[in-house]
Design an enzyme around this catalytic site. Structure first.
Site, PDB file in Angstrom:
ATOM      1  N   HIS A  81      -0.257  -5.879   3.114  1.00 13.35           N
ATOM      2  CA  HIS A  81      -1.343  -5.545   2.118  1.00 13.35           C
ATOM      3  C   HIS A  81      -2.408  -4.362   2.860  1.00 13.35           C
ATOM      4  O   HIS A  81      -2.843  -3.661   2.308  1.00 13.35           O
ATOM      5  CB  HIS A  81      -1.876  -6.670   1.312  1.00 13.35           C
ATOM      6  CG  HIS A  81      -2.666  -6.238   0.224  1.00 13.35           C
ATOM      7  ND1 HIS A  81      -2.188  -5.713  -1.006  1.00 13.35           N
ATOM      8  CD2 HIS A  81      -4.026  -6.362   0.004  1.00 13.35           C
ATOM      9  CE1 HIS A  81      -2.926  -5.547  -1.954  1.00 13.35           C
ATOM     10  NE2 HIS A  81      -4.202  -5.759  -1.618  1.00 13.35           N
ATOM     11  N   HIS A 127      -2.420  -5.197  -8.386  1.00 14.69           N
ATOM     12  CA  HIS A 127      -2.821  -6.581  -8.282  1.00 14.69           C
ATOM     13  C   HIS A 127      -1.937  -7.468  -8.738  1.00 14.69           C
ATOM     14  O   HIS A 127      -2.187  -8.317  -9.828  1.00 14.69           O
ATOM     15  CB  HIS A 127      -4.395  -6.559  -8.924  1.00 14.69           C
ATOM     16  CG  HIS A 127      -5.295  -7.350  -8.118  1.00 14.69           C
ATOM     17  ND1 HIS A 127      -6.137  -8.391  -8.787  1.00 14.69           N
ATOM     18  CD2 HIS A 127      -5.623  -7.374  -6.928  1.00 14.69           C
ATOM     19  CE1 HIS A 127      -7.147  -8.753  -7.728  1.00 14.69           C
ATOM     20  NE2 HIS A 127      -6.571  -8.448  -6.624  1.00 14.69           N
ATOM     21  N   ASN A 128      -0.764  -7.408  -8.384  1.00  7.69           N
ATOM     22  CA  ASN A 128       0.455  -8.066  -8.725  1.00  7.69           C
ATOM     23  C   ASN A 128       0.549  -9.468  -8.779  1.00  7.69           C
ATOM     24  O   ASN A 128       0.421 -10.299  -9.927  1.00  7.69           O
ATOM     25  CB  ASN A 128       1.828  -7.273  -8.316  1.00  7.69           C
ATOM     26  CG  ASN A 128       1.920  -6.028  -8.438  1.00  7.69           C
ATOM     27  OD1 ASN A 128       1.316  -5.422  -9.307  1.00  7.69           O
ATOM     28  ND2 ASN A 128       2.367  -5.131  -7.549  1.00  7.69           N
ATOM     29  N   ASP A 300     -15.862  -0.868   0.475  1.00  6.07           N
ATOM     30  CA  ASP A 300     -15.874  -2.070  -0.356  1.00  6.07           C
ATOM     31  C   ASP A 300     -15.449  -3.069   0.406  1.00  6.07           C
ATOM     32  O   ASP A 300     -14.314  -2.962   0.999  1.00  6.07           O
ATOM     33  CB  ASP A 300     -15.493  -1.638  -1.651  1.00  6.07           C
ATOM     34  CG  ASP A 300     -14.052  -1.546  -1.903  1.00  6.07           C
ATOM     35  OD1 ASP A 300     -13.661  -2.585  -2.561  1.00  6.07           O
ATOM     36  OD2 ASP A 300     -13.170  -0.786  -1.112  1.00  6.07           O
ATOM     37  N   GLY A 562      -3.159   6.140  -2.288  1.00  4.91           N
ATOM     38  CA  GLY A 562      -2.293   5.155  -2.813  1.00  4.91           C
ATOM     39  C   GLY A 562      -2.271   3.820  -2.218  1.00  4.91           C
ATOM     40  O   GLY A 562      -3.261   3.292  -1.833  1.00  4.91           O
ATOM     41  N   SER A 565       2.853  -2.289  -2.433  1.00  4.67           N
ATOM     42  CA  SER A 565       2.875  -3.578  -2.790  1.00  4.67           C
ATOM     43  C   SER A 565       4.391  -3.938  -2.548  1.00  4.67           C
ATOM     44  O   SER A 565       5.166  -3.854  -3.217  1.00  4.67           O
ATOM     45  CB  SER A 565       2.402  -3.883  -4.200  1.00  4.67           C
ATOM     46  OG  SER A 565       2.650  -5.465  -4.445  1.00  4.67           O
TER      47      SER A 565
END
Length: 775
Positions: A81, A127-128, A300, A562, A565
């Site tokens: 990730h 955010h699977n 962030d 991009g 995942s």
């Protein structure tokens, strides 16, 4: 053999005494100088998603056994990730530059020039896994995370999209997941105040155990006021901004880099909890702060929280970072260093501050009711140091954690392309009945039930809403300028031929933007695949990236941001390969913007890019899948030269005001394109058959690079002359008018019948009145 620890309780983290020297495998491990409260065992290492060879690499790198906190830090930074370790080699092959590209991949979002000193900042990411475990919060925090990526760069968000994939409609969890995800997307986006202008919703049994939630956001900024995450300067304060840190989301990035199995419910605590109102305050505080000159670098806190944001800022700037966790604002008692470093609590930022602006910056965040705390400093030693309760709990090389993390060249198998279907292997069906069936099916029906739960009009600049080819948003402060947004992929094509499927995802996104009259500028990719350790899955990823790259080069549509995942599998069953492409285009005069709905009766219908017989490719079509239950044969070939030529031609016609309606031709072929134009307008159409050609191919073939246009009869000669000059096929195929859609010699279908079928499926499904399988 694990290191033997004798643990003694202390007021801080537990301290440990060890043998003077111990061996792990063949490597001598020096005594640790950092206290540790947890015994590092092979099982603990494996539970952190680290392979034995990766753990050995850690030992070789730091020359000792890591502390528990350090193990968590490595786990977070070296997982798929955060590190892209399986895909980085191939992502480097994508085109990422162009005359309008201000910032490409590597930052929080991509930045593209849109003239007049303005730029658009955008990205899509997944955010699977969290959304399957906890659909509302998983989807909500996915929206929150992508919005932060955009405004961290100094842009005010103006548009959002989401590409959603769910399991079969008759699966017992699907309705619950749809309801939760849609509510989460709407709940966060609506409260934050950003319009949702487009997206996708599809169903397939291959997503039964692993849904996909891909969130897109775009914002506007000034080209000379972009903020980056690269730390600069030694001894400068590192500042924590936003909401307090809790235990929610601890280990979320590691969870997102693993397959699901029977232990899925145990992973619920790794899902973050979002607060859109705090995020709105954070947006306003950050944008206000950015005007003061206080921000040197800003990042962030997303995946891996404080760990990833601090490491990325330092590593990019070739600086070390020292953090004191006792200064971190927390909302739970007795949090450990491990928990604070890996928490994925939402609505948080990390900033390198101009020291002279400390009081100004603090006052802004206090005004907005947010935390502002100096939690560390930049250093010149390229070390990542973490202090807690007066003890050093981590001391690691920052470059090796960040931009020099492991990179793999995983094995992959050669591509296998299915054999073409023979002419005798094309099943027949009544053309009209098939049309009614398709517009009322799970994957081709209206998504109104979904998008009416989203605020599509907030900010007052939305010009085209969901349901068309692309969402369009006016650029505030300009009378004519607007931006078009689209998200596209056809997973069944990628499954059949990853290279052509990758090309097609880019081409359809480019085509949808073009169909509004906009010039496609750049794209973002969200690559969703299964386990890359399986050569056949890695092959899908490699070939899809190759296809995406080729299409982006030919269409002059660079990838500027991009997300990847991987490990989207449950009990070894992979999802359909789903490389979603999000794109942005520029309309210089939205007064000339095209729409999909027919404008009037008695106009002529043209098919730009028509092959012989108007359509030829039926394999992998929705006709084959949804009418006959077949998913065999090759994906359609994407002629990128034709895509570019045909799209440029169509855009030129729109700009000159020669079209009255435009719709791209994709899933469902000519039949579905015409039906959607009729349904949206209430005006019918009659489309001619092609003598001597199979009408199934004519109306349901999914040949690429095609557009359905309508033009006034008085403009037909101009359009034909332009097509001839451009070398573009553009035959007249029918006329508009009446209250029916008539395809060739098939019975005329009333628009009312089509509209009822089109609008009924989704609400009936969510009300439990239908369980039509998406097969």
């Amino acid at each position: 053999m694990p290191v033997k620890l004798r643990i003694f309780l202390s007021h801080g983290e537990a301290s440990c005494a060890k043998e003077p020297e111990t061996f792990l495998g063949s490597n001598r491990v020096r005594p640790m100088s950092i206290s540790n409260s947890i015994k590092i065992t092979p099982e603990l290492v494996a539970s952190h998603g680290l392979k034995p060879d990766e753990y050995q690499r850690i030992l070789d790198l730091i020359g000792r056994e890591p502390s528990f906190t350090e193990l968590g830090i490595f786990s977070a930074m070296w997982n798929e990730h955060c590190s892209y370790k399986s895909s980085k080699k191939w992502l480097k092959t994508l085109p990422t530059t162009g005359p309008r590209v201000i910032q490409g991949p590597g930052e929080n979002a991509g930045v593209v020039d849109i003239d007049d000193g303005d730029c658009v900042v955008f990205k899509m990411e997944s955010h699977n896994h969290p959304s399957y475990i906890e659909p509302y919060q998983g989807a909500a925090t996915g929206v929150g995370g992508i919005l932060r990526d955009v405004f961290t760069m100094g842009a005010r968000p103006i548009a959002a999209m989401n590409a959603l994939r769910f399991g079969a409609p008759d699966h017992p969890k699907t309705r619950h997941l749809v309801a939760g995800v849609v509510a989460g997307v709407g709940g966060y986006g609506n409260s934050f105040g950003v319009p949702t202008v487009g997206g996708e919703v599809e169903f397939d049994p291959r997503y039964n155990g692993n849904i996909l939630v891909n969130a897109f956001a775009a914002g506007l900024a000034k080209s000379n006021a972009i903020f980056l995450s690269e730390a600069k300067g030694v001894g400068l304060p590192v500042v924590y901004l936003g909401a307090k840190t809790g235990r929610d989301g601890v280990g979320g990035a590691t969870m997102a880099s693993a397959e699901f199995d029977e232990s899925i419910e145990e992973k619920r605590p790794t899902v973050q909890v979002g607060d859109p109102f705090t995020e709105k305050c954070l947006l306003e505080a950050c944008l206000e702060l950015m005007k003061t000159g206080a921000v040197i670098a800003i990042q962030d806190m997303g995946a891996a929280g404080l760990t990833c944001s601090a490491v990325e800022m330092g590593a990019k700037g070739d600086l070390g970072i020292e953090l004191d966790l006792n200064a971190v604002p927390v909302r739970e008692e007795r949090m450990t260093a491990y928990e604070m470093m890996l928490s994925e609590s939402q609505e948080r930022m990390l900033m390198v501050l101009e020291p002279s602006k400390e009081e100004v910056a603090k006052a802004i965040f206090v005004k907005w009711g947010l935390d502002f705390a100096i939690v560390g400093k930049t250093t010149d030693d390229l070390r990542f140091r973490v202090l807690h309760n007066g003890e050093e709990v981590a001391n690691l090389p920052i470059k090796e954690l960040g931009d020099e993390a492991p990179e793999y060249d995983r094995p992959w198998t050669p591509a296998k392309v299915p054999a073409a279907l023979s002419e005798t292997d094309i099943p027949e069906a009544d053309i009209a009945d098939a049309l009614v069936s398709l517009v009322g099916s799970a994957n081709n029906s209206s998504r109104r039930w979904v998008y009416e739960q989203y605020d599509t009009l907030i900010q007052g600049n939305s010009l085209q809403l969901p349901g068309g080819d692309a969402g369009v948003v006016r650029v505030e402060g300009h009378d004519k300028k607007a931006l078009a947004f689209s998200s596209d992929v056809t997973p069944r094509y990628v499954e059949a031929d990853a290279f052509e499927g990758g090309k097609q995802a880019v081409a359809e996104c480019w085509r949808n933007i073009t169909a509004t009259g906009a010039l496609p500028l750049a794209a973002t990719d969200n690559l969703n695949f299964g386990n890359p350790e399986k050569p056949e899955i890695m092959s899908q990823l490699v070939h899809a990236i190759k296809g995406i790259g080729e299409a982006c080069r030919v269409l002059e549509f660079p990838i500027v941001s991009g997300n990847v995942s991987l490990y989207n599998e449950t009990n070894g069953q992979a999802i359909l390969p789903t490389p979603t492409i999000g794109g942005v285009g520029l309309l210089k005069d939205w007064g000339r913007m095209a729409r999909i709905r027919f404008a009037a009766a008695d106009e002529v219908v043209l098919l730009v890019g028509a092959p012989a017989g108007l359509g030829t490719h039926i394999a992998q079509s929705v006709y084959m899948r949804d009418v006959h239950g077949r998913t065999d044969g090759p994906a359609p070939h994407v002629d990128l030269i034709a895509e570019k030529k045909n799209g440029d031609f169509v855009r030129g016609l729109i700009t000159e005001g020669l079209t009255t309606a435009v719709h791209d031709c994709s899933s469902g072929g000519l039949a579905l394109a015409v039906a959607e134009m009729a349904i949206s307008s209430g005006i019918g159409a009659t489309i001619d058959a092609v003598e001597g050609h199979n009408p199934i191919l004519t109306f349901y073939g999914e040949d690429q690079a095609r557009y359905v246009l309508t033009v006034k009869k008085s403009d037909l000669d101009k359009v034909r002359a332009a097509a001839k000059a451009a070398g573009v096929s553009c035959p007249l195929i029918g006329t508009t008018g009446g209250s029916t859609v008539k395809l060739g010699t098939a019975r005329a279908v009333e628009i009312k019948e089509l509209h009822l079928a089109y609008e009924s499926w989704f609400p009936q499904f969510m009300d439990g009145e239908t369980l039509i399988a998406a097969e």
